[in-house]
Design a protein around this motif. Structure first.
Motif, mmCIF file in Angstrom:
data_model
loop_
_atom_site.group_PDB
_atom_site.id
_atom_site.type_symbol
_atom_site.label_atom_id
_atom_site.label_comp_id
_atom_site.label_asym_id
_atom_site.label_seq_id
_atom_site.Cartn_x
_atom_site.Cartn_y
_atom_site.Cartn_z
ATOM 1 N N PHE A 113 0.806 -1.224 0.000
ATOM 2 C CA PHE A 113 0.000 0.000 0.000
ATOM 3 C C PHE A 113 0.837 1.270 0.000
ATOM 4 C CE2 PHE A 113 -3.519 -2.780 0.578
ATOM 5 C CZ PHE A 113 -4.569 -2.094 -0.014
ATOM 6 N N ASN A 114 2.144 1.149 0.185
ATOM 7 C CA ASN A 114 2.996 2.315 -0.030
ATOM 8 C C ASN A 114 3.147 2.638 -1.513
ATOM 9 O OD1 ASN A 114 4.491 1.115 2.759
ATOM 10 N ND2 ASN A 114 4.130 3.331 2.680
ATOM 11 N N TYR A 115 2.762 1.710 -2.373
ATOM 12 C CA TYR A 115 2.775 1.977 -3.806
ATOM 13 C C TYR A 115 1.464 2.604 -4.285
ATOM 14 C CZ TYR A 115 7.138 -0.605 -4.390
ATOM 15 O OH TYR A 115 8.456 -1.007 -4.326
ATOM 16 N N VAL A 116 0.508 2.755 -3.398
ATOM 17 C CA VAL A 116 -0.790 3.359 -3.738
ATOM 18 C C VAL A 116 -0.788 4.812 -3.263
ATOM 19 C CG1 VAL A 116 -3.286 3.247 -3.397
ATOM 20 C CG2 VAL A 116 -1.930 1.124 -3.509
ATOM 21 N N PRO A 117 -0.995 5.790 -4.149
ATOM 22 C CA PRO A 117 -1.049 7.192 -3.715
ATOM 23 C C PRO A 117 -2.179 7.428 -2.718
ATOM 24 C CG PRO A 117 -0.890 7.033 -6.113
ATOM 25 C CD PRO A 117 -1.164 5.648 -5.612
#
Length: 243
Positions: A113-117
């Motif tokens: 979820f760190n790859y999701v803005p």
């Protein structure tokens, strides 16, 4: 992501051997038991090469792994054959997640979820809610704001091994960290092949995550650091239940 987890796919588990996958898998299992999940259908979002998907399959859960990287999923299928465990894998972005039926739980391990803005968190959480049974469990983790700002951001890392070497340069840009990863892999002729990938990870504040989860119909049962360590500042785990 600009080519993220393409050439890195073949080496990801090798480079992360020191993270203790067995302990991590057992921790996941314990949290599912804590939440009352002892069997059933599970989805692994951002499954990568499928380490946790296979581990939970071996524990008796019926698992499906989802990942955006075709190369990671190809590696997952290869490792399935090597380990004799055959969960299903599907190429999909969490923001477009579809699943025919309703799962008992969803997990998302190791910073997916760190790859999701921030602007897309609600959409991603909503898609996950739509895949879960009422009362279903959603467990995920993020790298903390402290880790991305103070440890990873504006820093560089490198390692030289017999089989490969890599250079990892990171730049903090407001609410995200841009990561440039260069890898040199030794070929059979003794020369090295170079590959380059760019990753972008977004900083999520705990309070904002709580807010988006609540809007999307989740109750947070607990939050804790890595492996339940209350003093850990690098990772934050969320255990949630769909209302």
């Amino acid at each position: 992501m600009d080519g993220a987890y393409t050439n890195l796919a073949d080496w990801f588990e090798y480079l992360n051997k020191d993270c203790d996958y067995e302990k991590w898998s057992q921790y996941l299992h314990e949290k599912l038991l804590f939440a009352g999940v002892r069997s059933g259908i599970g989805l692994d979002i951002g499954c990568g090469s499928g380490k946790f998907t296979r581990a939970l399959t071996k524990m008796g859960y019926h698992m499906t792994g989802f990942d955006i990287s075709a190369q990671m999923l190809a590696k997952a299928q290869q490792l399935n054959a090597e380990e004799g465990v055959f969960p299903l894998f599907v190429q999909e972005d969490v923001r477009n997640l579809r699943f025919h039926g309703r799962a008992d739980f969803v997990i998302s391990v190791n910073d997916c979820f760190n790859y999701v803005p921030q602007s897309d968190l609600a959409k991603a959480f909503g898609k996950i809610r739509g895949c879960l049974k009422k009362g279903g469990i959603f467990w995920f983790d993020i790298s903390t704001e402290y880790k991305l700002r103070e440890v990873i951001g504006n820093n560089a890392f490198c390692e030289d091994r017999e089989e490969l070497a890599y250079l990892w340069f990171n730049r903090l840009c407001d609410e995200r960290v841009e990561m440039d990863f260069t890898m040199f892999v030794k070929r059979q002729d003794g020369l090295f092949s170079r590959s380059d990938e760019r990753h972008v990870q977004y900083i999520h504040k705990k309070e904002n995550v709580y807010e988006e989860l609540d809007k999307c119909g989740f109750d947070v049962l607990l939050t804790e650091g890595a492996f339940g360590d209350a003093q850990d500042k690098m990772r934050l785990n969320f255990l949630c239940r769909r209302r």
